[in-house]
Motif scaffolding. Structure first.
Motif, mmCIF file in Angstrom:
data_model
loop_
_atom_site.group_PDB
_atom_site.id
_atom_site.type_symbol
_atom_site.label_atom_id
_atom_site.label_comp_id
_atom_site.label_asym_id
_atom_site.label_seq_id
_atom_site.Cartn_x
_atom_site.Cartn_y
_atom_site.Cartn_z
ATOM 1 N N ASN A 70 0.827 -1.208 0.000
ATOM 2 C CA ASN A 70 0.000 0.000 0.000
ATOM 3 C C ASN A 70 0.863 1.261 0.000
ATOM 4 O O ASN A 70 0.529 2.246 -0.668
ATOM 5 C CB ASN A 70 -0.956 -0.008 1.192
ATOM 6 C CG ASN A 70 -2.178 -0.863 0.922
ATOM 7 O OD1 ASN A 70 -2.952 -0.581 0.027
ATOM 8 N ND2 ASN A 70 -2.336 -1.941 1.667
ATOM 9 N N LEU A 106 -8.114 6.021 -6.118
ATOM 10 C CA LEU A 106 -7.397 4.792 -5.765
ATOM 11 C C LEU A 106 -6.112 5.130 -5.002
ATOM 12 O O LEU A 106 -5.770 4.475 -4.007
ATOM 13 C CB LEU A 106 -7.057 3.986 -7.030
ATOM 14 C CG LEU A 106 -8.267 3.503 -7.838
ATOM 15 C CD1 LEU A 106 -7.832 2.911 -9.172
ATOM 16 C CD2 LEU A 106 -9.058 2.466 -7.044
ATOM 17 N N LEU A 109 -6.985 6.000 -1.484
ATOM 18 C CA LEU A 109 -7.306 4.796 -0.696
ATOM 19 C C LEU A 109 -6.023 4.063 -0.270
ATOM 20 O O LEU A 109 -5.869 3.700 0.910
ATOM 21 C CB LEU A 109 -8.198 3.844 -1.507
ATOM 22 C CG LEU A 109 -8.480 2.520 -0.799
ATOM 23 C CD1 LEU A 109 -9.531 2.696 0.285
ATOM 24 C CD2 LEU A 109 -8.912 1.446 -1.775
ATOM 25 N N PHE A 219 -1.359 -6.423 -5.122
ATOM 26 C CA PHE A 219 -1.913 -5.075 -4.969
ATOM 27 C C PHE A 219 -1.680 -4.231 -6.227
ATOM 28 O O PHE A 219 -2.533 -3.435 -6.621
ATOM 29 C CB PHE A 219 -1.319 -4.374 -3.745
ATOM 30 C CG PHE A 219 -2.039 -4.704 -2.463
ATOM 31 C CD1 PHE A 219 -3.218 -4.056 -2.118
ATOM 32 C CD2 PHE A 219 -1.554 -5.665 -1.598
ATOM 33 C CE1 PHE A 219 -3.900 -4.362 -0.954
ATOM 34 C CE2 PHE A 219 -2.222 -5.984 -0.421
ATOM 35 C CZ PHE A 219 -3.388 -5.332 -0.097
ATOM 36 N N LEU A 222 -4.092 -5.287 -8.728
ATOM 37 C CA LEU A 222 -5.413 -4.798 -8.305
ATOM 38 C C LEU A 222 -5.600 -3.353 -8.762
ATOM 39 O O LEU A 222 -6.644 -2.980 -9.296
ATOM 40 C CB LEU A 222 -5.559 -4.894 -6.782
ATOM 41 C CG LEU A 222 -6.853 -4.289 -6.213
ATOM 42 C CD1 LEU A 222 -8.057 -5.150 -6.577
ATOM 43 C CD2 LEU A 222 -6.770 -4.149 -4.691
ATOM 44 N N LEU A 226 -8.451 -2.049 -11.426
ATOM 45 C CA LEU A 226 -9.416 -1.028 -11.005
ATOM 46 C C LEU A 226 -9.243 0.268 -11.807
ATOM 47 O O LEU A 226 -10.213 0.933 -12.148
ATOM 48 C CB LEU A 226 -9.279 -0.741 -9.508
ATOM 49 C CG LEU A 226 -9.706 -1.880 -8.575
ATOM 50 C CD1 LEU A 226 -9.391 -1.530 -7.130
ATOM 51 C CD2 LEU A 226 -11.189 -2.185 -8.721
ATOM 52 N N LYS A 229 -10.752 -0.281 -15.303
ATOM 53 C CA LYS A 229 -12.221 -0.290 -15.225
ATOM 54 C C LYS A 229 -12.753 1.123 -14.967
ATOM 55 O O LYS A 229 -13.738 1.545 -15.585
ATOM 56 C CB LYS A 229 -12.661 -1.247 -14.103
ATOM 57 C CG LYS A 229 -14.148 -1.517 -14.065
ATOM 58 C CD LYS A 229 -14.589 -2.394 -15.203
ATOM 59 C CE LYS A 229 -16.090 -2.574 -15.239
ATOM 60 N NZ LYS A 229 -16.557 -3.170 -16.493
ATOM 61 N N ALA A 230 -12.091 1.843 -14.052
ATOM 62 C CA ALA A 230 -12.527 3.214 -13.743
ATOM 63 C C ALA A 230 -12.335 4.129 -14.953
ATOM 64 O O ALA A 230 -13.130 5.054 -15.165
ATOM 65 C CB ALA A 230 -11.770 3.743 -12.530
ATOM 66 N N THR A 233 -15.220 3.560 -17.263
ATOM 67 C CA THR A 233 -16.417 4.221 -16.727
ATOM 68 C C THR A 233 -16.353 5.725 -16.964
ATOM 69 O O THR A 233 -17.357 6.344 -17.329
ATOM 70 C CB THR A 233 -16.563 3.926 -15.221
ATOM 71 O OG1 THR A 233 -16.529 2.512 -15.050
ATOM 72 C CG2 THR A 233 -17.854 4.477 -14.651
#
Lengths: 253, 57
Positions: A70, A106, A109, A219, A222, A226, A229-230, A233
């Motif tokens: 992270n 992201l 986060l 991670f 990941l 994401l 995909k974002a 969108t």
């Protein structure tokens, strides 16, 4: 556009078209998602059932397997949005601000999770959840920068105008990344210095390196899944906004 | 379950926090994607300019 014209386009031009970018990258999503899930399952198994205790920290070393990925992503995502900001300001790439907008939440986060897991690792290791030292304070500043960028995006209705303002703010905020990186060398700190990416290789046994790198890649993939995909969108959301504007104009007498 | 030692509570809470956050961000990303795709489909259906020339004629 004819097939002949399409074949003469460079990959850079082809991914510059939002529709083509979505068409190109959609087939990548499922394989990447499966790879991410497999990496998480294997990584967690190694973290809990194969990793030895650390000779000093004991079992709390297992927090490292979620803290380090992270913390890495908090800075890597900022590097991604910095390059995207350059793409917006210098090359005016149509997808650069889409990438920037999709990555920022992201990044926020991952930064919050780095601080959260770091605090939970710090309490049993150092005896405190928090210390206002260079590494922790500069990472907290990074979180505020991410939140500031999110607030800036929301302050504008015109997304193209917002992109230029956000890009400038992002480039100014990038000064914080080397500060985070070198804070452990510049100032007295509770935080340990770099021990993974150092000349001569990681300063830890292979039994700890394996779960760490598995979780590191889990991670990172990941984030890639994401982010893609974002981005898809966000491209659709802009199309929605364009259509809504057209409908509103048509409805106006 | 393996013995996580005297600091098990810190390890467990670190993983629970990460798990909840990762689950939430995946769920939100999928929800947002579906909601936007649905909205786009509705708008494209009621936008006459989106019709292909042969169907519009």
């Amino acid at each position: 556009m004819s097939n002949d014209t399409t074949s003469r386009q460079s990959w850079w031009q082809r991914i510059a078209h939002p529709g083509q970018f979505v068409a190109w990258t959609t087939p990548l999503l499922m394989p990447l998602a499966i790879l991410t899930a497999v990496l998480f399952v294997v990584g967690l198994w190694f973290a809990f059932f194969n990793s030895p205790e650390d000779y000093q920290m004991g079992d709390t070393v297992r927090i490292m397997y979620v803290h380090v990925p992270n913390a890495w992503l908090s800075q890597f995502v900022y590097a991604v949005i910095t390059v995207s900001a350059l793409g917006t300001l210098v090359w005016r790439h149509p997808l650069a601000d889409v990438s920037m907008k999709a990555a920022v939440p992201l990044g926020a986060l991952f930064t919050a999770l780095a601080l959260f897991t770091g605090a939970l690792w710090g309490r049993p290791t150092w005896g405190t959840f928090w210390e206002w030292d260079g590494r922790m304070t500069s990472t907290l500043v990074l979180l505020f920068i991410y939140l500031g960028i999110i607030a800036l995006w929301r302050a504008f209705d015109d997304q193209l105008r917002a992109a230029r303002v956000v890009a400038v703010f992002t480039l100014v905020g990038a000064i914080n990344i080397p500060i985070i990186k070198f804070s452990v060398d510049w100032w007295s700190t509770l935080h340990q210095p770099a021990s993974v990416f150092v000349p001569g290789g990681p300063r830890m046994p292979l039994s700890i390196q394996i779960p760490l790198f598995l979780m590191f890649f889990a991670f990172t993939f990941l984030f890639l899944v994401l982010h893609l995909k974002a981005m898809h969108t966000e491209i659709k959301r802009r199309r929605v906004m364009t259509l809504q504007r057209k409908l509103a104009q048509r409805a106006t007498p | 379950m393996i013995d996580l030692g005297p600091h098990a509570v810190f390890i467990i809470w670190a993983y629970i926090g990460v798990l909840i956050s990762v689950f939430d961000v995946i769920a939100w990303t999928l929800f947002d994607a579906r909601a936007t795709a649905r909205q786009l489909a509705t708008l494209e259906a009621c936008n006459p300019r989106q019709r292909r020339p042969e169907t519009a004629a």
